[in-house]
Design a protein around this motif. Sequence first.
Motif, PDB file in Angstrom:
ATOM      1  N   ASP A 167       0.825  -1.219   0.000  1.00 33.87           N
ATOM      2  CA  ASP A 167       0.000   0.000   0.000  1.00 33.87           C
ATOM      3  C   ASP A 167       0.855   1.262   0.000  1.00 33.87           C
ATOM      4  O   ASP A 167       0.549   2.231  -0.698  1.00 33.87           O
ATOM      5  CB  ASP A 167      -0.944   0.012   1.212  1.00 33.87           C
ATOM      6  N   LYS A 168       1.951   1.251   0.781  1.00 30.84           N
ATOM      7  CA  LYS A 168       2.801   2.450   0.849  1.00 30.84           C
ATOM      8  C   LYS A 168       3.544   2.661  -0.465  1.00 30.84           C
ATOM      9  O   LYS A 168       3.658   3.787  -0.951  1.00 30.84           O
ATOM     10  CB  LYS A 168       3.779   2.349   2.016  1.00 30.84           C
ATOM     11  N   MET A 175      -1.044   5.676  -6.764  1.00 32.44           N
ATOM     12  CA  MET A 175      -2.237   4.815  -6.888  1.00 32.44           C
ATOM     13  C   MET A 175      -3.168   5.040  -5.700  1.00 32.44           C
ATOM     14  O   MET A 175      -2.714   5.343  -4.605  1.00 32.44           O
ATOM     15  CB  MET A 175      -1.812   3.345  -6.927  1.00 32.44           C
ATOM     16  N   PRO A 176      -4.494   4.868  -5.892  1.00 33.30           N
ATOM     17  CA  PRO A 176      -5.438   5.097  -4.794  1.00 33.30           C
ATOM     18  C   PRO A 176      -5.389   3.998  -3.726  1.00 33.30           C
ATOM     19  O   PRO A 176      -4.935   2.882  -4.010  1.00 33.30           O
ATOM     20  CB  PRO A 176      -6.806   5.107  -5.482  1.00 33.30           C
ATOM     21  N   TYR A 177      -5.855   4.303  -2.516  1.00 34.42           N
ATOM     22  CA  TYR A 177      -5.942   3.333  -1.429  1.00 34.42           C
ATOM     23  C   TYR A 177      -7.089   2.360  -1.693  1.00 34.42           C
ATOM     24  O   TYR A 177      -8.136   2.814  -2.163  1.00 34.42           O
ATOM     25  CB  TYR A 177      -6.181   4.050  -0.092  1.00 34.42           C
ATOM     26  N   PRO A 178      -7.012   1.102  -1.372  1.00 34.67           N
ATOM     27  CA  PRO A 178      -5.812   0.371  -0.966  1.00 34.67           C
ATOM     28  C   PRO A 178      -5.015  -0.043  -2.198  1.00 34.67           C
ATOM     29  O   PRO A 178      -5.542  -0.648  -3.117  1.00 34.67           O
ATOM     30  CB  PRO A 178      -6.378  -0.845  -0.234  1.00 34.67           C
ATOM     31  N   GLY A 179      -3.728   0.303  -2.175  1.00 35.80           N
ATOM     32  CA  GLY A 179      -2.924   0.237  -3.393  1.00 35.80           C
ATOM     33  C   GLY A 179      -2.507  -1.148  -3.846  1.00 35.80           C
ATOM     34  O   GLY A 179      -2.113  -1.316  -5.007  1.00 35.80           O
ATOM     35  N   GLY A 180      -2.559  -2.135  -2.953  1.00 36.24           N
ATOM     36  CA  GLY A 180      -2.047  -3.474  -3.279  1.00 36.24           C
ATOM     37  C   GLY A 180      -2.567  -4.006  -4.602  1.00 36.24           C
ATOM     38  O   GLY A 180      -1.807  -4.464  -5.457  1.00 36.24           O
ATOM     39  N   ILE A 181      -3.860  -3.910  -4.784  1.00 37.15           N
ATOM     40  CA  ILE A 181      -4.482  -4.472  -5.992  1.00 37.15           C
ATOM     41  C   ILE A 181      -4.074  -3.689  -7.242  1.00 37.15           C
ATOM     42  O   ILE A 181      -3.839  -4.262  -8.304  1.00 37.15           O
ATOM     43  CB  ILE A 181      -6.013  -4.574  -5.841  1.00 37.15           C
ATOM     44  N   HIS A 182      -3.920  -2.359  -7.101  1.00 34.41           N
ATOM     45  CA  HIS A 182      -3.525  -1.525  -8.244  1.00 34.41           C
ATOM     46  C   HIS A 182      -2.066  -1.803  -8.625  1.00 34.41           C
ATOM     47  O   HIS A 182      -1.710  -1.875  -9.798  1.00 34.41           O
ATOM     48  CB  HIS A 182      -3.716  -0.040  -7.920  1.00 34.41           C
ATOM     49  N   VAL A 271      -3.448 -10.141   1.094  1.00 33.10           N
ATOM     50  CA  VAL A 271      -2.366 -10.216   0.104  1.00 33.10           C
ATOM     51  C   VAL A 271      -2.365 -11.573  -0.624  1.00 33.10           C
ATOM     52  O   VAL A 271      -1.731 -11.720  -1.671  1.00 33.10           O
ATOM     53  CB  VAL A 271      -1.000  -9.908   0.773  1.00 33.10           C
ATOM     54  N   SER A 272      -3.107 -12.547  -0.109  1.00 34.80           N
ATOM     55  CA  SER A 272      -3.187 -13.828  -0.831  1.00 34.80           C
ATOM     56  C   SER A 272      -3.950 -13.660  -2.146  1.00 34.80           C
ATOM     57  O   SER A 272      -3.998 -14.577  -2.961  1.00 34.80           O
ATOM     58  CB  SER A 272      -3.793 -14.938   0.032  1.00 34.80           C
ATOM     59  N   ALA A 273      -4.536 -12.465  -2.365  1.00 36.21           N
ATOM     60  CA  ALA A 273      -5.154 -12.157  -3.667  1.00 36.21           C
ATOM     61  C   ALA A 273      -4.097 -11.816  -4.720  1.00 36.21           C
ATOM     62  O   ALA A 273      -4.407 -11.751  -5.907  1.00 36.21           O
ATOM     63  CB  ALA A 273      -6.115 -10.977  -3.517  1.00 36.21           C
ATOM     64  N   ASN A 274      -2.859 -11.606  -4.284  1.00 36.43           N
ATOM     65  CA  ASN A 274      -1.817 -11.169  -5.227  1.00 36.43           C
ATOM     66  C   ASN A 274      -1.576 -12.237  -6.303  1.00 36.43           C
ATOM     67  O   ASN A 274      -1.286 -13.395  -5.987  1.00 36.43           O
ATOM     68  CB  ASN A 274      -0.522 -10.864  -4.467  1.00 36.43           C
ATOM     69  N   SER A 275      -1.651 -11.822  -7.552  1.00 37.00           N
ATOM     70  CA  SER A 275      -1.605 -12.811  -8.637  1.00 37.00           C
ATOM     71  C   SER A 275      -0.250 -13.496  -8.741  1.00 37.00           C
ATOM     72  O   SER A 275      -0.172 -14.691  -9.014  1.00 37.00           O
ATOM     73  CB  SER A 275      -2.019 -12.184  -9.961  1.00 37.00           C
TER      74      SER A 275
END
Length: 335
Positions: A167-168, A175-182, A271-275
């Motif tokens: 995210d940071k 990138m917008p919050y929450p940034g992980g997916i972006h 974070v387990s969504a991370n491809s």
Amino acid sequence: MKILSIESSCDETAAAVIEDGRKILSSVVATQVEEHKLYGGVVPEIASRRHCEAINGVVRETLAQAGMTFGELDALAVTYAPGLIGALLVGVNFAKGLSLATGLPLIPVHHLRSHIAANYLAHPELEPPFLCLVVSGGHSHIVEVKSYTEMKIIGKTRDDAAGEAFDKAARTMGMPYPGGIHLDKAAELGDPDSFRLPHPKVSGAEYDFSFSGLKTAVINLIHNAEQRGEALPVSDIAASFRKAVVESLTDNFMRAADDLGYHTLVLAGGVSANSLLRKKIDEKAEKSGRRCFYPPLELCGDNGAMVGAQAYYEYLSGNIADIGLNAAATMSIEL
Ligand code: KG4
Ligand code: ZN
């Protein structure tokens, strides 16, 4: 056994009705993300207020979607730790009130245990023991899941959680919050070998993680480029950063699986969504003849269904709350 479960640990107000820990009868998630986006992260006070406003409607809608009344339930469950204290308190107090009013037993559920249990909803064949990588916005743990309710942490982050680092870094990339997916999406278009970033190791604690040095390196890289007036190769930076985080997570996780002799590997948490993480674990599991599980995307983030899944096993092990149940901002998954 039918359990109505409530989750309010961060920025989703959620509830579900779950049968015998494995079957979703209904699940409703009301997210506050659009409002927190304005501030670039979750504002705890706003989160608490929105939970107060949403919780009654979310619980009613959950029962309606299941076609049930309180009288047809066997128990209630609620996330009580860890998380934002004001946010948790809304769910805990609402659940205690419901328990008093209906006479139903109340089951307290640890948030990270419920993230692990999201896997039970999607994979009927999955049973402990297994080794689990729990990676969320607030935690990064390698956990031995010895039984449904016995857990041992064998590795954890020394500083930032993986989700926090994503995210940071994403925020610095605009990138917008929450940034992980972006960041994950941008990384798909980039070259992961374009930037050399540190691959953090914690000396003397081979299963522990450290992401703050990596996060600082990527932030410096972006700021330096901006100061020189250079165009940011966002996708390349995202891809290099994602590779470094995922390698750190998977290297330690696989080493632990080898050392401790686990044949079943499980991912859990947002974070387990991370491809890339999902892909790498699949590859490594296949190469080493192991089985690997992760939740479907809709169960990776916070939801009420996972709470009801873990609650069933907590109930079987005798974990029932009394009216003195309190919320806690921090609490070990080992309990
Ligand atoms: O488990 P979770 O929903 O909430 C906590 O318990 O913290 O995790 C949220 C975290 C956020 O940091 C979010 O950016 C991250 O999970 N996340 C991702 C992805 N989807 C969500 N991180 C990397 N790649 C993704 N695809
Ligand atoms: Zn979570």
